[in-house]
Design a protein around this motif. Structure first.
Motif, PDB file in Angstrom:
ATOM      1  N   THR A 131      73.064  35.040  16.550  1.00 37.89           N
ATOM      2  CA  THR A 131      73.042  36.299  17.301  1.00 37.89           C
ATOM      3  C   THR A 131      72.754  37.492  16.400  1.00 37.89           C
ATOM      4  O   THR A 131      72.359  38.548  16.890  1.00 37.89           O
ATOM      5  CB  THR A 131      74.381  36.541  18.028  1.00 37.89           C
ATOM      6  OG1 THR A 131      75.442  36.539  17.056  1.00 37.89           O
ATOM      7  CG2 THR A 131      74.636  35.446  19.061  1.00 37.89           C
ATOM      8  N   GLU A 132      72.957  37.347  15.107  1.00 40.14           N
ATOM      9  CA  GLU A 132      72.647  38.404  14.154  1.00 40.14           C
ATOM     10  C   GLU A 132      72.400  37.792  12.786  1.00 40.14           C
ATOM     11  O   GLU A 132      72.855  36.688  12.485  1.00 40.14           O
ATOM     12  CB  GLU A 132      73.783  39.429  14.071  1.00 40.14           C
ATOM     13  CG  GLU A 132      75.120  38.845  13.671  1.00 40.14           C
ATOM     14  CD  GLU A 132      76.207  39.904  13.672  1.00 40.14           C
ATOM     15  OE1 GLU A 132      76.023  40.934  12.983  1.00 40.14           O
ATOM     16  OE2 GLU A 132      77.217  39.704  14.360  1.00 40.14           O
ATOM     17  N   CYS A 133      71.662  38.537  11.942  1.00 37.21           N
ATOM     18  CA  CYS A 133      71.250  37.967  10.663  1.00 37.21           C
ATOM     19  C   CYS A 133      70.708  39.092   9.781  1.00 37.21           C
ATOM     20  O   CYS A 133      69.996  39.972  10.281  1.00 37.21           O
ATOM     21  CB  CYS A 133      70.158  36.920  10.913  1.00 37.21           C
ATOM     22  SG  CYS A 133      69.601  36.050   9.462  1.00 37.21           S
ATOM     23  N   PRO A 134      71.015  39.106   8.486  1.00 34.81           N
ATOM     24  CA  PRO A 134      70.415  40.126   7.624  1.00 34.81           C
ATOM     25  C   PRO A 134      68.986  39.778   7.232  1.00 34.81           C
ATOM     26  O   PRO A 134      68.594  38.606   7.221  1.00 34.81           O
ATOM     27  CB  PRO A 134      71.327  40.114   6.388  1.00 34.81           C
ATOM     28  CG  PRO A 134      71.921  38.752   6.366  1.00 34.81           C
ATOM     29  CD  PRO A 134      72.012  38.288   7.789  1.00 34.81           C
ATOM     30  N   GLN A 135      68.204  40.803   6.941  1.00 33.50           N
ATOM     31  CA  GLN A 135      66.857  40.625   6.417  1.00 33.50           C
ATOM     32  C   GLN A 135      66.835  41.139   4.981  1.00 33.50           C
ATOM     33  O   GLN A 135      67.342  42.223   4.693  1.00 33.50           O
ATOM     34  CB  GLN A 135      65.832  41.388   7.258  1.00 33.50           C
ATOM     35  CG  GLN A 135      64.389  41.120   6.837  1.00 33.50           C
ATOM     36  CD  GLN A 135      63.378  41.859   7.708  1.00 33.50           C
ATOM     37  OE1 GLN A 135      63.695  42.882   8.301  1.00 33.50           O
ATOM     38  NE2 GLN A 135      62.166  41.341   7.782  1.00 33.50           N
ATOM     39  N   ALA A 136      66.260  40.336   4.091  1.00 35.88           N
ATOM     40  CA  ALA A 136      66.184  40.696   2.678  1.00 35.88           C
ATOM     41  C   ALA A 136      64.876  41.416   2.380  1.00 35.88           C
ATOM     42  O   ALA A 136      63.834  41.110   2.971  1.00 35.88           O
ATOM     43  CB  ALA A 136      66.295  39.445   1.814  1.00 35.88           C
ATOM     44  N   PHE A 137      64.920  42.360   1.448  1.00 39.37           N
ATOM     45  CA  PHE A 137      63.744  43.092   0.991  1.00 39.37           C
ATOM     46  C   PHE A 137      63.737  43.108  -0.531  1.00 39.37           C
ATOM     47  O   PHE A 137      64.789  43.250  -1.166  1.00 39.37           O
ATOM     48  CB  PHE A 137      63.758  44.542   1.490  1.00 39.37           C
ATOM     49  CG  PHE A 137      63.562  44.684   2.975  1.00 39.37           C
ATOM     50  CD1 PHE A 137      62.324  45.032   3.490  1.00 39.37           C
ATOM     51  CD2 PHE A 137      64.619  44.470   3.849  1.00 39.37           C
ATOM     52  CE1 PHE A 137      62.143  45.166   4.869  1.00 39.37           C
ATOM     53  CE2 PHE A 137      64.448  44.600   5.218  1.00 39.37           C
ATOM     54  CZ  PHE A 137      63.200  44.944   5.731  1.00 39.37           C
ATOM     55  N   ALA A 138      62.567  42.968  -1.101  1.00 41.12           N
ATOM     56  CA  ALA A 138      62.392  43.111  -2.549  1.00 41.12           C
ATOM     57  C   ALA A 138      61.378  44.209  -2.809  1.00 41.12           C
ATOM     58  O   ALA A 138      60.329  44.274  -2.147  1.00 41.12           O
ATOM     59  CB  ALA A 138      61.917  41.807  -3.163  1.00 41.12           C
TER      60      ALA A 138
END
Length: 474
Positions: free
Chosen positions: A33-40
């Protein structure tokens, strides 16, 4: 090709932002239902002192890289943060200049071993370098003011030297032969919890966007579909029958893939499902429309057991690996076990995708028929850098359709700053549209237009708002 540019990796900043799903999705063995998104965000520096920044993004999906049921979603998120931090430590540890590919080749084995020392499998370990490699190439493309497509075709990344896996594949000629399409078919995923018709909706979201398969077909016009199966034959047959009822009403040809999601211990299990489909008249058209079956066998067995070692009915369709594609030579092992294909996913590394595509080209040239192929699989890519870089890759590889579903489970860019939404819409007006209060992926007649991805950088003329993110907790 001239010598590929060499440079040092000077700075690596890692961020994340939360992603809330508008619809729950059963992701393998977990309902998400929810999830973090990673950025570099990475800065590279050349010998003359000039530098450039590049970026990449990837959802931190739980229960795919590691399906250990003893681990919580938060445990999985922390694993992904840790392998990304490990990759950052590795890439910053050696200041010596190298090509873009050289940085990957230099650290691949040591990073994999360091991850293994923490109990992380090769698929999980690949997440960190895969994210950083895209940001590095983005920085290189921006420094040279060239597009991803042009950079790969002319091999400014220096792909090949330093990794024996690329030997004998005539990689220069292969890369030069690649030609991106200006659009691609979106293959819509029907998850195990997804509503087929309005009668299946228990708690409608009622946000004006499609919620059922029936609505998806009407609004987006898809012709390609990916259908999840769960290992319970009776339930799978009933669900596939309900799906066929909807697809048959389209009136036009449609094409499907079946995703076994590692639900079977051996080939006999998936062969039984396929045999039962063939025996069911109501599933005749759906069965005839199947292009391939994706990773039906659990990864711990998949590369040990031959698909052709069956005493009864055969699977009857080509089979690809996905979760089993952890190592650079996994596709070679899979081929020896009877597999015909492998998935491309940016989260596994775009260098691996290019390597496997070159293998397909070589293996097919050695026989009279085209047997080996790559598919585009990734339902988690979100609007912005993630979806754009993945689309640019699969299009360049000549893959005619790609699993694309992040836009269905998430309300586009609704949670992002307005200025960021407008920047991506202005830069990529063929890829996005503004509707229902937010910028979102634009799909017409089942296709996604890609022309604007041929820009300076790795498929993006806009950048996310890093000031609106949190530093990655690693």
């Amino acid at each position: 090709m001239h010598d590929a540019p060499r440079f040092a990796v000077r700075e690596i900043a890692l961020f994340e932002r939360p992603v809330m799903l508008r619809l729950p999705f059963r992701f393998g063995v977990v309902t998400l239902t929810e999830c973090p998104q990673a950025f570099a965000r990475i800065r590279i520096e050349f010998a003359d002192g000039s530098s450039a920044w590049g970026a990449a993004a990837e959802l931190m999906a739980p229960k795919w890289f590691d399906k250990n049921l003893a681990l919580s979603n938060e445990d999985n998120f922390d694993q992904l943060r840790r392998v990304t931090a490990l990759a950052r430590e590795a890439y910053l540890s050696d200041p010596a200049p190298a090509t873009a590919f050289g940085h990957f080749a230099r650290h691949h084995d040591a990073h994999r071993m360091a991850a293994a020392g923490l109990g992380f499998n090769p698929l999980l370990a690949s997440y960190g370098p895969a994210l950083l490699d895209r940001a590095i190439l983005d920085a290189l493309c921006r420094a040279l003011q060239t597009s991803f497509h042009a950079a790969i075709r002319s091999n400014v990344a220096g792909i090949g030297p330093g990794r024996a896996e690329f030997d004998g594949l005539e990689i220069q000629a292969f890369l030069a032969s690649l030609s991106p399409a200006d659009s691609i078919e979106a293959r819509h995923t029907v998850g195990m919890l997804d509503a087929i018709t309005a009668a299946d909706l228990k708690q409608p979201v009622a946000d004006g966007l499609p919620e059922t398969l029936q609505e998806v077909v009407r609004v987006y016009g898809h012709r390609y579909f990916k259908l999840k199966v769960g290992g319970d034959i009776a339930s799978d047959l009933a669900r596939l029958g309900a799906i066929e009822d909807v697809l048959d009403r389209m009136g036009e040809p449609y094409f499907v893939s079946l995703d076994g999601n590692e639900q079977y211990a051996d080939a006999a299990g998936i062969a039984e499902l396929m045999a039962r489909m063939r025996e069911t008249p109501a599933l005749a058209r759906l069965y005839a429309s199947i292009l391939f079956v994706e990773q039906p066998i659990a990864r711990r067995f998949a590369l040990e057991r031959d698909l052709r070692d069956l005493r009864s009915a055969s699977i009857g369709k080509p089979v690809i690996i996905d979760e089993s594609d952890g190592e650079l030579d996994s596709f070679v092992q899979a081929r020896a076990r009877g597999y015909a294909g492998v998935s491309s996913k940016t989260c596994k590394g775009f260098y691996k995708s290019l390597l496997n595509a070159a293998r397909c080209a070589k293996w097919n040239s050695e026989q009279s028929q085209t047997r080996y192929f790559m598919s585009g699989e990734d339902l988690t890519t979100q609007a912005g850098l993630a979806v754009q870089q993945d689309l640019a890759l699969v299009s360049l590889l000549g893959i005619p359709h790609v699993e694309r579903n992040g836009h269905h489970y998430v309300n586009g860019m609704a949670a992002l700053p307005l200025a960021e939404q407008q920047a991506f819409l202005a830069a990529h007006g063929d890829l996005y549209e503004h509707s229902h209060g937010a910028v979102r992926l634009r799909i017409r007649d089942g296709r996604i237009r890609l022309g604007s991805l041929d820009c300076a950088g790795f498929a993006s003329a806009a950048m996310p708002d890093f000031d609106a993110m949190q530093p990655m907790a690693c």
